[in-house]
Design a protein around this motif. Structure first.
Motif, PDB file in Angstrom:
ATOM      1  N   UNK A  69       0.848  -1.186   0.000  1.00 29.78           N
ATOM      2  CA  UNK A  69       0.000   0.000   0.000  1.00 29.78           C
ATOM      3  C   UNK A  69       0.888   1.242   0.000  1.00 29.78           C
ATOM      4  N   UNK A  70       0.354   2.310  -0.558  1.00 26.76           N
ATOM      5  CA  UNK A  70       1.061   3.584  -0.606  1.00 26.76           C
ATOM      6  C   UNK A  70       0.378   4.563   0.332  1.00 26.76           C
ATOM      7  N   UNK A  71       1.155   5.188   1.209  1.00 27.83           N
ATOM      8  CA  UNK A  71       0.654   6.233   2.090  1.00 27.83           C
ATOM      9  C   UNK A  71       1.059   7.581   1.510  1.00 27.83           C
ATOM     10  N   UNK A 105       6.657   4.249   8.889  1.00 27.54           N
ATOM     11  CA  UNK A 105       7.960   3.687   8.545  1.00 27.54           C
ATOM     12  C   UNK A 105       7.867   2.278   7.963  1.00 27.54           C
ATOM     13  N   UNK A 106       6.699   1.665   8.075  1.00 26.11           N
ATOM     14  CA  UNK A 106       6.559   0.289   7.601  1.00 26.11           C
ATOM     15  C   UNK A 106       5.912   0.207   6.213  1.00 26.11           C
ATOM     16  N   UNK A 107       5.508   1.350   5.661  1.00 20.18           N
ATOM     17  CA  UNK A 107       4.835   1.373   4.365  1.00 20.18           C
ATOM     18  C   UNK A 107       5.574   2.288   3.400  1.00 20.18           C
ATOM     19  N   UNK A 108       5.302   2.127   2.109  1.00 16.38           N
ATOM     20  CA  UNK A 108       5.815   3.070   1.121  1.00 16.38           C
ATOM     21  C   UNK A 108       5.096   4.403   1.303  1.00 16.38           C
ATOM     22  N   UNK A 115      11.336  10.102   8.228  1.00 16.76           N
ATOM     23  CA  UNK A 115      10.384   9.366   7.395  1.00 16.76           C
ATOM     24  C   UNK A 115      11.054   8.668   6.215  1.00 16.76           C
ATOM     25  N   UNK A 116      12.041   9.331   5.631  1.00 17.22           N
ATOM     26  CA  UNK A 116      12.702   8.798   4.432  1.00 17.22           C
ATOM     27  C   UNK A 116      11.674   8.306   3.399  1.00 17.22           C
ATOM     28  N   UNK A 117      10.837   9.200   2.873  1.00 16.75           N
ATOM     29  CA  UNK A 117       9.799   8.753   1.941  1.00 16.75           C
ATOM     30  C   UNK A 117      10.378   8.135   0.676  1.00 16.75           C
TER      31      UNK A 117
END
Length: 289
Positions: free
Chosen positions: A41-43, A63-66, A82-84
């Motif tokens: 999933x994308x946040x 931090x556990x999702x894209x 966050x390091x997106x």
């Protein structure tokens, strides 16, 4: 009534012809890579004030999702945490040459100097790494079109399928969601998508429209002055029309997402967007247990 139907068809025909001309003149081949996103999933992180609560309480989920960040997010301390995976810029304000806003200068400096993880930066098709001064080897640039398309559904679907156009992008969330669809995600979560501009809208005694658009971070004095200048010559009916276009575009995104089997979920408490189904972000945490 027959007259109403004829009027609707004529209106759609006019919109379609206008959109086809814009597509022919303004649209270019996009370069968004559609990866295999099955099970992911994308946040999408809008910069609305509600995102502050997510940053304080839901970092484990973030931090556990894209994730995809937008606009001035790179100027905040949370950005480095966050390091997106993705970042998107659309507003022409970001691409003035030379830049007139120190916040924009800081944004590109942060992208160039502080991003030490692999990140895709989405930019409108007219901009490249060279034109924006991006020289960070960790940043991969992909391009999207900003041509707003109206008219018959077959015209819109064709433009959306090919990435040549998108619903009218009155707000950065529209291209953000569409790039998520083009990138292959089947579940897209919206956070910080407050869109609650009507709460702060007023007209002062000088007949000037005042529209404060708060973010999860505190805007500096220069940004507040810039926004005030932008709205100085905007009348209330014009601003309300812009809002109307933004909210209508979300319904157009929802229509297209349903066709393509993409589930868009708004996890923003108090959001004014009424196009997508709602869910509390805690449901994401529960699904991982």
């Amino acid at each position: 009534m027959l007259a109403d139907r004829i009027s609707e068809i004529l209106n759609l025909t006019g919109q379609s012809l206008k959109s086809l001309v814009k597509l022919a003149i303004q649209s270019r081949r996009p370069s968004i890579t559609a990866g295999e996103r099955k099970g992911k999933r994308l946040l999408i992180l809008g910069n609305g004030p509600s995102l502050a609560d997510n940053l304080a309480n839901d970092m484990d989920i973030l931090l556990s999702e894209d994730t995809l960040a937008v606009n001035f997010a790179a100027n905040t301390p949370e950005f480095l945490a966050l390091k997106p995976k993705f970042y998107l810029l659309m507003d022409p304000h970001f691409f003035l040459n030379p830049p007139t806003d120190p916040n924009v200068t800081a944004l590109f400096r942060n992208l160039n100097e502080k991003v030490n993880w692999d990140m895709t930066l989405y930019l409108p098709v007219k901009y490249s790494a060279a034109s924006t001064g991006i020289n960070n080897p960790h940043i991969h640039i992909e391009n999207f079109n900003t041509v707003g398309v109206d008219g018959f559904s077959c015209i819109k679907n064709m433009a959306f399928d090919t990435g040549r156009g998108l619903p009218r992008p009155r707000n950065v969330l529209i291209p953000a969601i569409m790039t998520g669809i083009w990138a292959g995600y089947k579940e897209i979560i919206l956070l910080g998508a407050d869109h609650s501009w009507l709460r702060t809208l007023e007209v002062n005694d000088e007949n000037l429209v005042v529209s404060i658009q708060p973010h999860f971070y505190k805007d500096g004095e220069e940004e507040l002055k810039r926004v005030a200048t932008l709205y100085r010559n905007v009348h209330l009916h014009e601003l309300l029309l812009r809002f109307q276009i933004a909210f209508r575009s979300h319904h157009e995104v929802r229509r297209y997402a349903d066709i393509r089997g993409v589930d868009i979920i708004n996890c923003t408490p108090g959001s004014y967007i009424d196009a997508y189904r709602r869910m509390d972000i805690s449901a994401i945490r529960d699904s991982k247990q």
